[in-house]
Write an enzyme that holds these catalytic residues in place. Structure first.
Site, PDB file in Angstrom:
ATOM      1  N   GLN A  40     -37.419   8.280  -5.798  1.00  0.00           N
ATOM      2  CA  GLN A  40     -38.271   9.363  -5.822  1.00  0.00           C
ATOM      3  C   GLN A  40     -37.754  10.727  -5.904  1.00  0.00           C
ATOM      4  O   GLN A  40     -37.843  11.509  -4.839  1.00  0.00           O
ATOM      5  CB  GLN A  40     -39.176   9.297  -4.597  1.00  0.00           C
ATOM      6  CG  GLN A  40     -40.733  10.012  -4.759  1.00  0.00           C
ATOM      7  CD  GLN A  40     -41.714   9.568  -5.523  1.00  0.00           C
ATOM      8  OE1 GLN A  40     -41.881   8.227  -5.377  1.00  0.00           O
ATOM      9  NE2 GLN A  40     -42.373  10.336  -6.397  1.00  0.00           N
ATOM     10  N   PHE A  41     -37.269  11.074  -7.098  1.00  0.00           N
ATOM     11  CA  PHE A  41     -36.675  12.323  -7.097  1.00  0.00           C
ATOM     12  C   PHE A  41     -37.772  13.591  -7.034  1.00  0.00           C
ATOM     13  O   PHE A  41     -37.285  14.664  -6.518  1.00  0.00           O
ATOM     14  CB  PHE A  41     -35.950  12.790  -8.352  1.00  0.00           C
ATOM     15  CG  PHE A  41     -36.913  12.839  -9.486  1.00  0.00           C
ATOM     16  CD1 PHE A  41     -37.248  14.137  -9.990  1.00  0.00           C
ATOM     17  CD2 PHE A  41     -37.470  11.958 -10.471  1.00  0.00           C
ATOM     18  CE1 PHE A  41     -37.955  14.404 -11.126  1.00  0.00           C
ATOM     19  CE2 PHE A  41     -38.310  12.076 -11.490  1.00  0.00           C
ATOM     20  CZ  PHE A  41     -38.573  13.349 -11.613  1.00  0.00           C
ATOM     21  N   THR A  42     -38.858  13.413  -7.169  1.00  0.00           N
ATOM     22  CA  THR A  42     -40.025  14.268  -7.008  1.00  0.00           C
ATOM     23  C   THR A  42     -40.022  14.624  -5.459  1.00  0.00           C
ATOM     24  O   THR A  42     -40.857  15.830  -5.005  1.00  0.00           O
ATOM     25  CB  THR A  42     -41.283  14.066  -7.501  1.00  0.00           C
ATOM     26  OG1 THR A  42     -41.787  12.755  -6.694  1.00  0.00           O
ATOM     27  CG2 THR A  42     -41.174  13.687  -8.839  1.00  0.00           C
TER      28      THR A  42
END
Length: 150
Positions: free
Chosen positions: A78-80
């Site tokens: 989950q890079f966000t």
């Protein structure tokens, strides 16, 4: 390394209408990685997550860990989680690690968690467009950042 941990009654990950991961009682772990992350961050988070006492005991008190209940886990990249939102309305993801750095750390996180739990950990697919379904139990949602250990 940052995680959002959700206690779930059930959770699943679907990619292109194909269910790739599914668990019953346990944890859905969203994992965000930055370039500065190391095995030390992985070890800290895995120990913390596996031993976090957020599952109810026989008295309905959050006194049991994932290890105590022999629960399952799904890890989703989950890079966000590292979105910078200070300026403007479009989040910047410049702090998130690029795939060549993030993928090996993501894979090491999963292997380390499997070793700690002594069981297979379900996963999404790094970089894929995933549909994540969950039934949050509680709801219980915890955020842990390995850079904020105190």
């Amino acid at each position: 390394m940052k995680t959002v941990i959700q206690r779930v009654s059930k959770a699943s990950v679907t990619i292109h209408k194909n269910k790739v991961a599914e668990i019953e009682a346990g944890l859905l772990i969203l994992l965000g990685i930055v370039p500065e992350d190391t095995q030390e961050d992985i070890d800290f988070l895995v120990r913390k997550i596996a031993n976090l006492r957020i599952f109810n005991d026989e008295n309905n008190v959050m006194n049991n860990s994932l290890l105590n209940i022999n629960g399952e886990a799904i890890v989703v990249s989950q890079f966000t989680l590292h979105a910078a939102t200070k300026k403007g309305n479009r989040p910047s993801y410049i702090k998130a690690a690029k795939p060549e750095i993030a993928i090996p750390l993501y894979e090491d996180f999963i292997k380390t968690l499997e070793k700690e739990l002594n069981k297979k950990v379900q996963t999404g697919t790094f970089g894929a467009d995933m549909k994540v379904e969950l039934l949050n139990d509680g709801p219980v949602t915890i955020i842990i950042d390995s850079k904020n250990k105190e």
